[in-house]
Design an enzyme around this catalytic site. Structure first.
Site, PDB file in Angstrom:
ATOM      1  N   TYR A 166     -52.883 -52.951 -14.040  1.00  0.00           N
ATOM      2  CA  TYR A 166     -52.226 -53.900 -15.084  1.00  0.00           C
ATOM      3  C   TYR A 166     -51.426 -52.897 -16.050  1.00  0.00           C
ATOM      4  CZ  TYR A 166     -52.925 -58.814 -14.557  1.00  0.00           C
ATOM      5  OH  TYR A 166     -52.835 -60.404 -14.225  1.00  0.00           O
ATOM      6  N   GLU A 173     -42.954 -50.969 -16.179  1.00  0.00           N
ATOM      7  CA  GLU A 173     -41.934 -52.006 -16.431  1.00  0.00           C
ATOM      8  C   GLU A 173     -41.368 -51.577 -17.659  1.00  0.00           C
ATOM      9  OE1 GLU A 173     -43.494 -55.755 -16.110  1.00  0.00           O
ATOM     10  OE2 GLU A 173     -44.925 -55.478 -14.303  1.00  0.00           O
TER      11      GLU A 173
END
Lengths: 244, 300
Positions: A166, A173
């Site tokens: 994660y 991102e």
């Protein structure tokens, strides 16, 4: 008497004359969906595997990550858009899945597809790898659960890999969006300024800044949700809740 | 048991919470041939739906020992307070933009006035709309519930105040572009707006007259002598229909995309409410007029 389960809207009534779990060896069909939902899950598992293999092959042939995005983008876009179906199929809560799917679609279509110069950034590889590994683990978990033969390793992976994946994915991102900012500001893409006949304005640059900021409240919530799930599944009850 | 036949002994059924293993309900006179569905019914009747103040103890479907469950609803706030805050915000915020208070637009525009008539008209309409709502909250509406959860006020105010600021920013902007079809468009839009405002008010008055002060009786609303209420023939919630119409009128008048988006979001929410109201009317009244749709005649 067997275990008598009936999913009736707000609550289930279960009569437990026998304490042991009811274990059949038939594929467990979800009480709400049809067989097609289960097929989709298996399909998703294979498509992520295909994507992973494509990525590995590319890297081995070319020795660089440049152009990697270009070669996988069609597959990625197709499957990621397909993921919209996941919101209704996957047993996690609609909100959590919804946030995840929308952020993926946003990244794929509104960032990497639209802003070509950043496609060769290292951060792109970062989140592609994170997504791929996460999804393969997740879908093999669903597939094996369906067949009622879940190897402990898969469950372990599903509830432990995310701890690293994660943050890695989020870092990829965010770095990608950050890399895109100068280009967005220079070209003024996706933006509209006053005056215009619809009396509205939109600045994609500021929109991206706000999006980056929104990771701050959203990411910890998703992360802690998964941590709670992990504690429940690995250290708590054996029975996994269907509705989060 | 009072029955001599052992096969027809009334049973006792105990329902526990599966997670915390605590007793939720004890039914002591269950027929042995009762189905799980019937037992669920007995259970939800005693626990699911909240009791009304007027309910009589002996009429409740419980055994000789009645167990009442107290549920803490959390911090509450009165509906009147929520409505007043929700509506006062947009009224005030719009005016801040209209008067071009400093730090919103460039300093050279501070306290200047728009040269477009439609901008002044829009301010009048927007302000009228919210003043009407405030007055209705104080003098017209009769609320069935006294309170709602506290968090609603934050949610609702963000929505109303946020959209008001967003719309007002563009309509009162120095670079505002008046409607493409000029005065014609504005006149038509104004007509739609005024008609819908009158309609909405008529419906609110009609609904108020349905229920005498202090009572909680529920009746089917019907058209009255006021032509605006004739929409009751076709929809269950004409107040929402007129409300959407008002905002469409305002959107056409200002030709402003944020207004159109606000109308769309409002329409979506009101449709959900209208469908819920329509469903509860159908459930409560056997003779409910079949022609009626929830919010849009014949369609929705």
């Amino acid at each position: 008497l067997d275990i008598n389960e009936r999913d009736g809207g707000k609550g289930k009534l279960e009569s437990r004359k026998f304490q042991k779990e009811n274990r059949t060896h038939l594929p467990r069909l979800s009480s709400r969906g049809s067989l097609s939902k289960e097929l989709y899950k298996i399909l998703f598992f294979f498509r992520w595997l295909v994507l992973a293999i494509a990525m590995v092959r590319f890297y081995m042939e070319k020795g660089t990550h440049r152009g990697l995005y270009k070669s996988v983008q069609k597959t990625l876009k197709f499957f990621q858009t397909f993921a919209l179906l996941e919101v209704r199929i996957v047993p996690t809560s609609v909100l959590v899945t919804g946030v995840q799917v929308s952020s993926r679609i946003f990244m794929v279509w509104l960032i990497t597809h639209s802003i070509k110069p950043i496609q060769n950034e290292e951060s792109v590889v970062l989140f592609l790898v994170a997504w791929t590994v996460t999804e393969i683990t997740r879908y093999s978990f669903y597939t094996f659960s369906l067949l009622d033969h879940l190897p402990y390793f898969i469950k372990w992976a599903r509830y432990n890999f995310f701890i690293i994946l994660y943050p890695v994915g989020v870092a990829g991102e965010l770095l990608t969006i950050y890399a895109a900012l100068p280009y967005v500001k220079k070209t003024g893409m996706f933006s509209i300024r006053l005056p215009n006949k619809y009396n509205v304005s939109f600045d994609y640059y500021y929109f991206l800044l706000i999006t980056m900021a929104s990771y701050i409240p959203l990411f910890p919530q998703l992360y802690f949700h998964m941590l709670r799930q992990r504690r429940k599944v690995l250290h708590g009850e054996v029975i996994v809740e269907k509705d989060d | 048991s009072k029955h001599p036949d052992p096969f027809h002994t009334l049973r006792e059924v105990e329902i526990l919470d599966a997670k915390i293993r605590e007793k939720l309900c004890f039914l002591d006179k269950v027929e042995p041939h009762a189905t799980i569905a019937e037992i669920k019914n007995l259970f939800t009747k005693t626990q699911g739906k909240s009791l009304k103040d007027e309910d009589v103890l002996q009429k409740l479907p419980v055994g000789t020992t009645a167990t009442l469950y107290f549920r803490d609803l959390g911090a509450q706030i009165s509906w009147v307070t929520v409505f007043l805050t929700e509506y006062a915000g947009p009224l005030f915020i719009y005016l801040l933009f209209y008067f071009r208070v400093p730090f919103i637009y460039g300093h050279k525009y501070d306290f200047t006035s728009s040269r477009h008539t439609v901008v002044h008209l829009a301010c009048i309409c927007h302000s009228f709309h919210y003043v009407k709502r405030l007055l209705e909250t104080l003098f017209v509406h009769r609320f069935s519930h006294g309170t709602m959860p506290l968090r609603n006020i934050f949610k609702n105010c963000t929505y109303y105040w946020g959209f008001a600021a967003w719309m007002a920013y563009y309509i009162n902007h120095p670079l505002y572009t008046p409607p493409t079809y000029g005065a014609q468009q504005v006149k038509l839009a104004l007509a739609i707006f005024v008609i819908c405002q009158l309609g909405n008010f008529s419906i609110h008055m009609a609904l108020r007259d349905l229920r005498p002060a202090g009572s909680k009786t529920r009746k089917i609303p019907y058209p009255t002598k006021n032509p605006f209420t004739w929409l009751f023939l076709l929809v269950s919630c004409p107040n929402y229909t007129y409300e959407v119409g008002s905002w469409i009128g305002f959107a056409i008048m200002t030709q402003c995309l944020p207004v159109a988006l606000f109308s769309l979001v409002g329409f979506t929410q009101m449709t959900i409410w209208a469908k819920g109201k329509h469903r509860s009317y159908l459930k409560e009244f056997r003779d409910y007029p079949p022609l009626r749709m929830p919010i849009i005649p014949f369609l929705l």
